[in-house]
Scaffold this active site. Sequence first.
Site, PDB file in Angstrom:
ATOM      1  N   GLU A 265       0.956  -1.054   0.096  1.00  0.00           N
ATOM      2  CA  GLU A 265      -0.016  -0.131   0.084  1.00  0.00           C
ATOM      3  C   GLU A 265       1.129   1.062  -0.049  1.00  0.00           C
ATOM      4  OE1 GLU A 265      -2.846   0.320   3.279  1.00  0.00           O
ATOM      5  OE2 GLU A 265      -3.439   2.215   2.720  1.00  0.00           O
TER       6      GLU A 265
ATOM      7  N   ARG B 258       5.504 -13.671   9.325  1.00  0.00           N
ATOM      8  CA  ARG B 258       6.320 -12.283   9.153  1.00  0.00           C
ATOM      9  C   ARG B 258       7.588 -12.386   9.468  1.00  0.00           C
ATOM     10  NH1 ARG B 258       2.529  -7.936   9.100  1.00  0.00           N
ATOM     11  NH2 ARG B 258       4.204  -6.418   9.754  1.00  0.00           N
TER      12      ARG B 258
ATOM     13  N   LYS C 214       4.627   1.383  11.163  1.00  0.00           N
ATOM     14  CA  LYS C 214       4.841   2.737  10.604  1.00  0.00           C
ATOM     15  C   LYS C 214       4.469   3.698  11.478  1.00  0.00           C
ATOM     16  CE  LYS C 214       3.147   1.109   5.961  1.00  0.00           C
ATOM     17  NZ  LYS C 214       2.106   0.399   5.389  1.00  0.00           N
TER      18      LYS C 214
HETATM   19  P1  ATP Z   1       3.279  -2.776   8.050  1.00  0.00           P
HETATM   20  O1  ATP Z   1       2.007  -3.029   9.026  1.00  0.00           O
HETATM   21  O2  ATP Z   1       4.488  -3.378   8.754  1.00  0.00           O
HETATM   22  O3  ATP Z   1       3.698  -1.280   8.080  1.00  0.00           O
HETATM   23  P2  ATP Z   1       1.837  -3.291   5.948  1.00  0.00           P
HETATM   24  O4  ATP Z   1       1.532  -4.927   5.967  1.00  0.00           O
HETATM   25  O5  ATP Z   1       0.877  -2.332   6.391  1.00  0.00           O
HETATM   26  O6  ATP Z   1       2.944  -3.333   6.614  1.00  0.00           O
HETATM   27  P3  ATP Z   1       1.746  -3.359   3.130  1.00  0.00           P
HETATM   28  O7  ATP Z   1       2.090  -2.288   2.131  1.00  0.00           O
HETATM   29  O8  ATP Z   1       0.245  -3.750   3.137  1.00  0.00           O
HETATM   30  O9  ATP Z   1       2.281  -2.876   4.291  1.00  0.00           O
HETATM   31  O10 ATP Z   1       2.701  -4.587   3.009  1.00  0.00           O
HETATM   32  C1  ATP Z   1       2.814  -5.303   1.476  1.00  0.00           C
HETATM   33  C2  ATP Z   1       3.192  -6.484   1.682  1.00  0.00           C
HETATM   34  O11 ATP Z   1       4.465  -6.787   2.445  1.00  0.00           O
HETATM   35  C3  ATP Z   1       2.041  -7.323   2.431  1.00  0.00           C
HETATM   36  O12 ATP Z   1       1.762  -8.605   1.380  1.00  0.00           O
HETATM   37  C4  ATP Z   1       2.517  -7.653   3.630  1.00  0.00           C
HETATM   38  O13 ATP Z   1       1.940  -8.823   3.982  1.00  0.00           O
HETATM   39  C5  ATP Z   1       4.139  -7.733   3.466  1.00  0.00           C
HETATM   40  N1  ATP Z   1       4.776  -7.395   4.810  1.00  0.00           N
HETATM   41  C6  ATP Z   1       4.889  -6.359   5.581  1.00  0.00           C
HETATM   42  N2  ATP Z   1       5.321  -6.600   6.741  1.00  0.00           N
HETATM   43  C7  ATP Z   1       6.028  -7.748   6.529  1.00  0.00           C
HETATM   44  C8  ATP Z   1       7.277  -8.621   7.362  1.00  0.00           C
HETATM   45  N3  ATP Z   1       7.510  -8.181   8.649  1.00  0.00           N
HETATM   46  N4  ATP Z   1       7.423  -9.807   6.883  1.00  0.00           N
HETATM   47  C9  ATP Z   1       6.946 -10.256   5.803  1.00  0.00           C
HETATM   48  N5  ATP Z   1       6.206  -9.555   5.104  1.00  0.00           N
HETATM   49  C10 ATP Z   1       5.598  -8.415   5.299  1.00  0.00           C
HETATM   50 MG    MG Z   2      -1.088  -3.748   5.210  1.00  0.00          MG
END
Ligand code: ATP
Ligand code: MG
Length: 601
Positions: free
Chosen positions: A64, A299, A309
């Site tokens: 995102e 994760r 974030k």
């Molecule tokens: P965060 O909550 O850590 O800010 P997010 O999930 O909001 O991350 P997105 O932009 O939605 O951020 O994530 C893009 C992709 O990266 C998603 O498929 C998510 O599952 C993956 N992702 C995010 N954090 C991790 C992590 N710590 N380990 C593995 N994959 C991750």
């Molecule tokens: Mg997300």
Amino acid sequence: MSNDNKSNLPNVNYAHTANNGTVAAPSNFLRTIIEADMTGGVYANRQDSHGQPLPLVVTRFPPEPNGYLHIGHAKAICVNFGLARDYAGRCHLRFDDTNPEKEEQEYVDTIIDSVKWLGFNWNDTTGEHLYFASDYFDQLYLMAEYLITAGLAYVDSQSADDMATNRGNFGEVGKDSPFRTRSPEESLALFRRMKAGEFKDGTHIVRAKIDMASPNMNLRDPAIYRIRHAHHHRTGDAWCIYPMYDYTHPISDALENITHSICTLEFQDHRPFYDWILEKLSDGGFLQKPVPHQYEFSRLNVTYVVTSKRKLRQLVDEQIVDGWDDPRMPTLVGIRRRGYTPESLQLFCDRTGVTKSDGWIDMSSLEGALREDLDPKAPRATAVLRPLKLIIDNFPEDLSVACHAPVFPPAHPEHATAMRHFPITRNVWIEREDFMETPVKGYFRLTPPTEDKAGSRVRLRHGYVVECTGFDKDADGNVSAVHCNYFEDSKSGTEGSANYKVKGNIHWISVAHALEAEVRLYDRLFSDPHPDAGGKDFKLALNPHSKEVVTAYLEPGMSAALPDERYQFERHGYFVADRIDSIAGKPVFNRTVTLKDSWGK
Ligand code: ATP
Ligand code: MG
């Protein structure tokens, strides 16, 4: 490795090669699933909308655009792009941009930049596979109209409070909304009026009609469209209704012919809805079969790091760090600026594996991967970080003697040929810690003569052997200079040098030739391995010594160091010329990591 992968990965030992069909990487459950699907022909003989054959494996990385990517995203990137590469498939970069208020073009740009920097791309012979969920808004809308018409969705007009109460909770089934029995015609008319902008935010919502009693909360008539009078970074003011993430995601996957939709474990409970949407819309003829499947892995959690974030933003806003790309930040822009190589991140992500069990990966494995990557290839250089003047009293004042050392380490093919040159003169800078007025046991560097003993002898690396003759102190009692004499026939690389056996070997730089440079000694941002575990205040865990700025002296040739160039400063660690603050002839260096792990001990 597929031909379109431009990254050069000399030190990542990828046993697998996609093009001859043999895959010998350490297996994991995702590889097992993909291989079974390939063998079973699950996604065989598919074509895209132009009639082009589709690969058997199509994955996607779906960020995102609401912030900077971090180390956890690197894992998701390496998993998705890595699988596509290994199975001769392709991986799409798709922006999941359905939240207009939080998303910005700035984030789109930095995400594209970071994924490319990691060594991946989304092109193949059929073109560029960069997508935006917002490009599907028309289709998403029409599919929602279809679901309403088919009696599979309805417009709910309950207040937000009522909706929350009626949803129930884990121990308690939900209650049907009084609007659940609305006729499709009435819902459709309302949906169209929602789209036309007739209603305020939050007054109506479109929900899938599934089961308010489901033990899975995500199936209790999940929302699929909501009203948001907000400007979108790509579609502007064209829409005032926006599709929900859980509705958009499976459809985007299906429209892009994704085969394996890989995400993190927190989406496991969303999978039934993912499947529900795809089943209804493929039955309705809106999506091609076979539809994609979602798979979840755990994760990546790295010790000594926070990735939320909100918390990262707090570090930036409260100026605890110097911006999103501060070299101490776990953002990819920060990690890059710190001096990490894409190869080391790929190596790290590969090593941490893909599993379904949550755990912590120690920061030292990330640091170890970098050392492993850089050790055989980083050019060496000399840097004196905490200078003390050494005066070679018997060295003629106007004499300057050339000294040489290999640029590269022994393992490097250019070790014997590429040389760096630096002169020795009467006054040189040495490290403050390489002199001790009263030596401790086992100290083999410079120590002054005592009543019954001569001063110690050390070799000035790549130069001469010297014997300490004394030292000066300033008015405050601090050592301000060290004195010594040199042995003219002891120069490194000459025959005479063999006659001198010394235990200490220290680095130095001629005062007259030294390049003065700002060097930032970075360390871990937190001193607690789990800074925010159990709701702890992560700011109490900050490492007060995570950044120290010194004025160092570098060997003269370092004036030519270009931004992003990485060196091993002998005895100190790996350093990179800062990509932002370095200027021509005057690089600023960041310490990426020390030579040895000093944390695990
Ligand atoms: P965060 O909550 O850590 O800010 P997010 O999930 O909001 O991350 P997105 O932009 O939605 O951020 O994530 C893009 C992709 O990266 C998603 O498929 C998510 O599952 C993956 N992702 C995010 N954090 C991790 C992590 N710590 N380990 C593995 N994959 C991750
Ligand atoms: Mg997300």
